[in-house]
Each structure stands twice: as structure tokens, then as C-alpha cells.
Design a protein around this motif. Structure first.
Motif, mmCIF file in Angstrom:
data_model
loop_
_atom_site.group_PDB
_atom_site.id
_atom_site.type_symbol
_atom_site.label_atom_id
_atom_site.label_comp_id
_atom_site.label_asym_id
_atom_site.label_seq_id
_atom_site.Cartn_x
_atom_site.Cartn_y
_atom_site.Cartn_z
ATOM 1 N N LEU A 1 18.857 6.602 34.392
ATOM 2 C CA LEU A 1 20.007 6.311 33.547
ATOM 3 C C LEU A 1 20.324 7.514 32.672
ATOM 4 O O LEU A 1 19.467 7.991 31.930
ATOM 5 C CB LEU A 1 19.727 5.086 32.666
ATOM 6 N N LYS A 2 21.545 8.017 32.782
ATOM 7 C CA LYS A 2 21.982 9.143 31.951
ATOM 8 C C LYS A 2 22.571 8.567 30.668
ATOM 9 O O LYS A 2 23.633 7.949 30.689
ATOM 10 C CB LYS A 2 23.011 9.988 32.693
ATOM 11 N N ALA A 3 21.852 8.740 29.573
ATOM 12 C CA ALA A 3 22.268 8.170 28.294
ATOM 13 C C ALA A 3 23.216 9.100 27.530
ATOM 14 O O ALA A 3 24.111 8.643 26.837
ATOM 15 C CB ALA A 3 21.058 7.849 27.443
ATOM 16 N N LEU A 4 23.003 10.402 27.633
ATOM 17 C CA LEU A 4 23.832 11.396 26.952
ATOM 18 C C LEU A 4 24.127 12.515 27.941
ATOM 19 O O LEU A 4 23.252 12.920 28.697
ATOM 20 C CB LEU A 4 23.103 11.973 25.737
ATOM 21 N N ASN A 5 25.347 13.034 27.901
ATOM 22 C CA ASN A 5 25.711 14.098 28.824
ATOM 23 C C ASN A 5 26.511 15.181 28.097
ATOM 24 O O ASN A 5 27.660 14.966 27.727
ATOM 25 C CB ASN A 5 26.525 13.519 29.987
ATOM 26 N N ASN A 6 25.867 16.330 27.872
ATOM 27 C CA ASN A 6 26.509 17.502 27.266
ATOM 28 C C ASN A 6 27.221 17.187 25.945
ATOM 29 O O ASN A 6 28.399 17.496 25.770
ATOM 30 C CB ASN A 6 27.480 18.162 28.247
ATOM 31 N N ILE A 7 26.476 16.620 25.018
ATOM 32 C CA ILE A 7 27.019 16.284 23.701
ATOM 33 C C ILE A 7 26.973 17.523 22.817
ATOM 34 O O ILE A 7 25.951 18.206 22.727
ATOM 35 C CB ILE A 7 26.214 15.146 23.046
ATOM 36 N N ASN A 8 28.085 17.809 22.149
ATOM 37 C CA ASN A 8 28.184 18.897 21.174
ATOM 38 C C ASN A 8 28.668 18.303 19.856
ATOM 39 O O ASN A 8 29.638 17.540 19.831
ATOM 40 C CB ASN A 8 29.158 19.977 21.647
ATOM 41 N N LEU A 9 27.987 18.677 18.777
ATOM 42 C CA LEU A 9 28.298 18.097 17.482
ATOM 43 C C LEU A 9 27.856 19.060 16.397
ATOM 44 O O LEU A 9 26.755 19.604 16.452
ATOM 45 C CB LEU A 9 27.547 16.760 17.333
ATOM 46 N N ASP A 10 28.713 19.286 15.415
ATOM 47 C CA ASP A 10 28.361 20.084 14.242
ATOM 48 C C ASP A 10 28.706 19.279 13.000
ATOM 49 O O ASP A 10 29.842 18.809 12.852
ATOM 50 C CB ASP A 10 29.118 21.413 14.214
ATOM 51 N N ASN B 1 29.197 -0.644 23.192
ATOM 52 C CA ASN B 1 27.766 -0.896 23.384
ATOM 53 C C ASN B 1 27.294 -0.161 24.627
ATOM 54 O O ASN B 1 27.987 -0.131 25.648
ATOM 55 C CB ASN B 1 27.503 -2.396 23.551
ATOM 56 N N GLY B 2 26.116 0.457 24.519
ATOM 57 C CA GLY B 2 25.540 1.156 25.666
ATOM 58 C C GLY B 2 26.077 2.554 25.891
ATOM 59 O O GLY B 2 25.738 3.194 26.882
ATOM 60 N N ALA B 3 26.898 3.057 24.964
ATOM 61 C CA ALA B 3 27.499 4.384 25.135
ATOM 62 C C ALA B 3 26.544 5.516 24.774
ATOM 63 O O ALA B 3 26.815 6.665 25.100
ATOM 64 C CB ALA B 3 28.781 4.498 24.301
ATOM 65 N N GLY B 4 25.449 5.214 24.087
ATOM 66 C CA GLY B 4 24.476 6.245 23.733
ATOM 67 C C GLY B 4 24.447 6.612 22.269
ATOM 68 O O GLY B 4 23.780 7.576 21.880
ATOM 69 N N LYS B 5 25.128 5.852 21.419
ATOM 70 C CA LYS B 5 25.161 6.163 19.983
ATOM 71 C C LYS B 5 23.759 6.150 19.373
ATOM 72 O O LYS B 5 23.366 7.095 18.695
ATOM 73 C CB LYS B 5 26.059 5.160 19.240
ATOM 74 N N THR B 6 23.012 5.084 19.622
ATOM 75 C CA THR B 6 21.659 4.971 19.073
ATOM 76 C C THR B 6 20.744 6.014 19.696
ATOM 77 O O THR B 6 19.898 6.592 19.001
ATOM 78 C CB THR B 6 21.109 3.547 19.287
#
Length: 167
Positions: A24-33, A46-51
Motif C-alpha cells: 500500500l502506497k500511503a504517501l507519494n512524493n510529498i513536498n511541504l515547507d 479518510n485514508g489519504a495519508g494525513k495521519t
């Protein structure tokens, strides 16, 4: 600040990906500053990967790929106690079941600091007022309502990251 001035991110997530053993790919190439003084919201279904993202930033889940910086320094290079003075995480649910008073729970947030009992008590007073829970200070945490427990945990988080030169 003027337009064009560079402000270093407090938290920087670069190309963060997380895949669980199940595939299961929970996060994919997240960029955040996140910069000092900014307020941001993390929204999604729900289930998008926030937690998963928050647990990764908190250090509870290891990275699969990518980089996570705190004040420009890779997360893994931080000594845990130093990092705990800069970051705190308020979970959705606290499983604390020890008969601690509200004051004792809040003072747990001061454990990474060497500010001394007097300063820790001053900070306790400030965060009790900030969270509007001074009337709960001597009550047992286990006997509080869910909302009261969350306010106590928020005060604990504040006490953990409270700056020494506050006041």
C-alpha cells in the motif's frame, strides 16, 4: 520581511514517499515547507495519508523515500532531546491511563528541558491559562472528559515547545 527575502523552513519535507510492507502506497512524493508563524491545515478524505504524514514528521514512522528537515538539518541528525525542545505532536487520542494530575501531565512536556523547577512551574501557569484549564489543575487526568483531556494534552504540547525566554 520584504518580498524576495529568504526565510528558512522550520519543517521541510522533500519528495516524501511511504509504502507499507503490504504494498500500500500511503504517501507519494510529498513536498511541504512550513515557515515560522505560518498556520496550515492538512485536508483530505479518510485514508489519504494525513495521519501517516504527521506520524512520519513526528518520527513514529520511518521514511521510505525522501528527506525531512527540521530547521534545515536532516531529521536523523538531530539528537532526540534537542528535537523534542523544538517539536511536539498532539495525537488524536491519548492512551494515558495513569492517575496523574493535570499539572503532572502538563509538566511531562518539560522533561526534555533543563530550565529548572521554578521556570517549569512558571510555564505551567502560562499554559494552564492559555488552554483555559486552571480549574482542572489538581484533577486526575483519568477522570476528565474527552474534551478536557484534549485541552490538557494541548497544554502539554505547549509546555514542551515553550521557549525559555518567554515572558
Amino acid at each position: 520581511l520584504k518580498q524576495g527575502d529568504y526565510v528558512q523552513s522550520i519543517i521541510s519535507v522533500q519528495n516524501l514517499s511511504k509504502t507499507y510492507a503490504s504494498g500500500l502506497k500511503a504517501l507519494n512524493n510529498i513536498n511541504l515547507d512550513i515557515h515560522e508563524g505560518e498556520i496550515f491545515a492538512l485536508l483530505g478524505p479518510n485514508g489519504a495519508g494525513k495521519t501517516t504524514l504527521l506520524n512520519t514528521i513526528a518520527g513514529d514512522i520511518s521514511l521510505h523515500r525522501g528527506q525531512f528537515l527540521v530547521h534545515g538539518k536532516p531529521y536523523r541528525e538531530w539528537e532526540r532531546r534537542s528535537l523534542a525542545r523544538k517539536m511536539a505532536y498532539l495525537q488524536q487520542l491519548s492512551l494515558l491511563n495513569f492517575p496523574y494530575t493535570v499539572e503532572e501531565v502538563i509538566l511531562l512536556g518539560r522533561s526534555p528541558h533543563d530550565t529548572g523547577s521554578r521556570r517549569d512551574r512558571e510555564i505551567l501557569e502560562e499554559v494552564l491559562q492559555l488552554a483555559d484549564i486552571t480549574d482542572l489543575r489538581n484533577r486526575l487526568y483519568t477522570r476528565l472528559s474527552g474534551g478536557e483531556k484534549q485541552r490538557v494534552q494541548l497544554a502539554r504540547v505547549f509546555s514542551q515547545i515553550w521557549q525559555q525566554n518567554t515572558m
